[in-house]
Design a protein around this motif. Sequence first.
Motif, short mmCIF file in Angstrom:
data_model
loop_
_atom_site.label_atom_id
_atom_site.label_comp_id
_atom_site.label_asym_id
_atom_site.label_seq_id
_atom_site.Cartn_x
_atom_site.Cartn_y
_atom_site.Cartn_z
N ILE A 174 41.22 30.11 10.54
CA ILE A 174 41.08 29.87 11.98
C ILE A 174 39.76 30.46 12.47
O ILE A 174 39.46 31.63 12.21
N HIS A 175 39.00 29.65 13.17
CA HIS A 175 37.71 30.07 13.71
C HIS A 175 37.73 29.87 15.22
O HIS A 175 38.06 28.79 15.71
N GLN A 176 37.39 30.92 15.94
CA GLN A 176 37.46 30.94 17.40
C GLN A 176 36.08 30.67 17.98
O GLN A 176 35.10 31.30 17.59
N PRO A 212 34.07 30.54 21.60
CA PRO A 212 34.06 30.73 23.06
C PRO A 212 33.21 29.65 23.72
O PRO A 212 32.09 29.36 23.28
N VAL A 213 33.74 29.03 24.77
CA VAL A 213 33.01 27.98 25.50
C VAL A 213 33.23 28.17 27.00
O VAL A 213 34.12 28.90 27.42
N LEU A 214 32.42 27.47 27.78
CA LEU A 214 32.48 27.57 29.24
C LEU A 214 32.43 29.04 29.64
O LEU A 214 31.75 29.84 29.02
N SER A 215 33.12 29.43 30.70
CA SER A 215 33.02 30.82 31.14
C SER A 215 34.02 31.72 30.44
O SER A 215 33.74 32.91 30.21
N ASP A 216 35.19 31.18 30.08
CA ASP A 216 36.21 32.06 29.49
C ASP A 216 37.20 31.33 28.59
O ASP A 216 38.26 31.85 28.28
N ASN A 217 36.87 30.10 28.17
CA ASN A 217 37.76 29.34 27.30
C ASN A 217 37.56 29.71 25.83
O ASN A 217 36.45 30.08 25.42
N TYR A 218 38.62 29.55 25.06
CA TYR A 218 38.52 29.57 23.61
C TYR A 218 39.00 28.23 23.05
O TYR A 218 40.07 27.73 23.43
N VAL A 219 38.19 27.66 22.17
CA VAL A 219 38.57 26.50 21.37
C VAL A 219 38.72 27.01 19.95
O VAL A 219 37.99 27.92 19.51
N TYR A 220 39.65 26.43 19.20
CA TYR A 220 39.89 26.89 17.84
C TYR A 220 39.69 25.76 16.84
O TYR A 220 40.11 24.63 17.08
N LEU A 221 39.08 26.11 15.72
CA LEU A 221 39.08 25.26 14.55
C LEU A 221 40.10 25.84 13.58
O LEU A 221 40.03 27.03 13.24
N ALA A 222 41.05 25.02 13.16
CA ALA A 222 42.12 25.45 12.25
C ALA A 222 42.06 24.57 11.01
O ALA A 222 42.30 23.36 11.09
N ARG A 223 41.74 25.19 9.87
CA ARG A 223 41.49 24.44 8.63
C ARG A 223 42.54 24.76 7.58
O ARG A 223 42.79 25.92 7.26
N CYS A 224 43.18 23.73 7.05
CA CYS A 224 44.12 23.88 5.94
C CYS A 224 43.33 24.25 4.69
O CYS A 224 42.47 23.49 4.23
N ARG A 225 43.64 25.43 4.14
CA ARG A 225 42.90 25.89 2.96
C ARG A 225 43.09 24.97 1.76
O ARG A 225 42.18 24.82 0.94
N ALA A 255 41.68 20.88 12.25
CA ALA A 255 42.02 20.48 13.61
C ALA A 255 41.21 21.29 14.60
O ALA A 255 40.94 22.48 14.40
N VAL A 256 40.84 20.63 15.70
CA VAL A 256 40.30 21.32 16.86
C VAL A 256 41.45 21.47 17.85
O VAL A 256 42.10 20.50 18.20
N VAL A 257 41.70 22.71 18.28
CA VAL A 257 42.77 22.95 19.24
C VAL A 257 42.17 23.07 20.64
O VAL A 257 41.33 23.93 20.89
N ASP A 258 42.57 22.14 21.50
CA ASP A 258 42.19 22.15 22.93
C ASP A 258 40.68 22.20 23.16
O ASP A 258 40.15 23.15 23.75
N PRO A 259 39.96 21.16 22.73
CA PRO A 259 38.51 21.16 22.91
C PRO A 259 38.10 20.91 24.36
O PRO A 259 38.14 19.79 24.85
N ALA A 260 37.67 21.96 25.02
CA ALA A 260 37.19 21.82 26.40
C ALA A 260 35.94 20.98 26.46
O ALA A 260 35.73 20.19 27.38
N VAL A 261 35.05 21.21 25.49
CA VAL A 261 33.78 20.50 25.38
C VAL A 261 33.57 20.17 23.91
O VAL A 261 34.21 20.75 23.03
#
Length: 256
Positions: A6-8, A10-23, A29-35
């Motif tokens: 999982i890679h976090q 930070p985007v916008l002023s206070d959002n976190y988007v996550y990359l979650a990769r099956c080893r 997967a991108v979780v909740d991509p704001a941008v």
Amino acid sequence: MAELDIHQIPVLSDNYVYLARCRATGMTAVVDPAVAAPVLAEAARLGWTITHILNTHHHGDHVGGNREIMAATGCTVVGPRADRARIPGISVEVDEGDVYRLGECEAKVFFVPGHTSGHIAYWFEESDALFCGDTLFALGCGRLFEGTPEQMWRSLSKLRVLPPETRVFCAHEYTQANARFALSVDAGNSALRSRAAEIDALRAEGRPTVPSTLGSERATNPFLRADDPALAEALGLAGRDPVSVFTEVRHRKDVF
């Protein structure tokens, strides 16, 4: 079953988007991509190939990057069945009790309305990872834009019974402000006082406070403790039911 990397981001002023990769398979997967732009850039830097988007709810700061990421990668968009009309590009609809596979990693889906009417969360048990969007925050919970206190208390009650080692990958860096509020309603909580000091130290160094753990949230997050007699008494609501206590805590946070 495989675990996630999982890679976090930070985007916008206070959002976190996550990359979650099956080893095991490399599916990512991108979780909740704001941008889109910083997400695509980070995936390229890591050498991860985006295959999916996992959306928790329809707000623009969670789905704003969907279409651009789809156009760049051809990925599959997974989101809440109850909110399918408001999730850009959705092709896979999931709901309470479903299990969704990202490669060899399995996510159990929870329907957790309150912040929005169609909100869901994804729990990857083998990776101790909960992607809960704006339902549960570190020391907080989402505002009730489309739901009721009863709904949100039920939703949080589903999540708080997960194992204490579960990492809470919420979508915003609100923790320091949440801690200030939590202390205003639960000042006698020694675990909360210690955690607030740790949070201040992290933020002073520019470090994230997310993820937290569910064990820590159960001990210190007032929104998960509405059935704790000590919190009810501190609020002047001794003997009242948990929904009444939760409603009061949420009201106080809204005007804090």
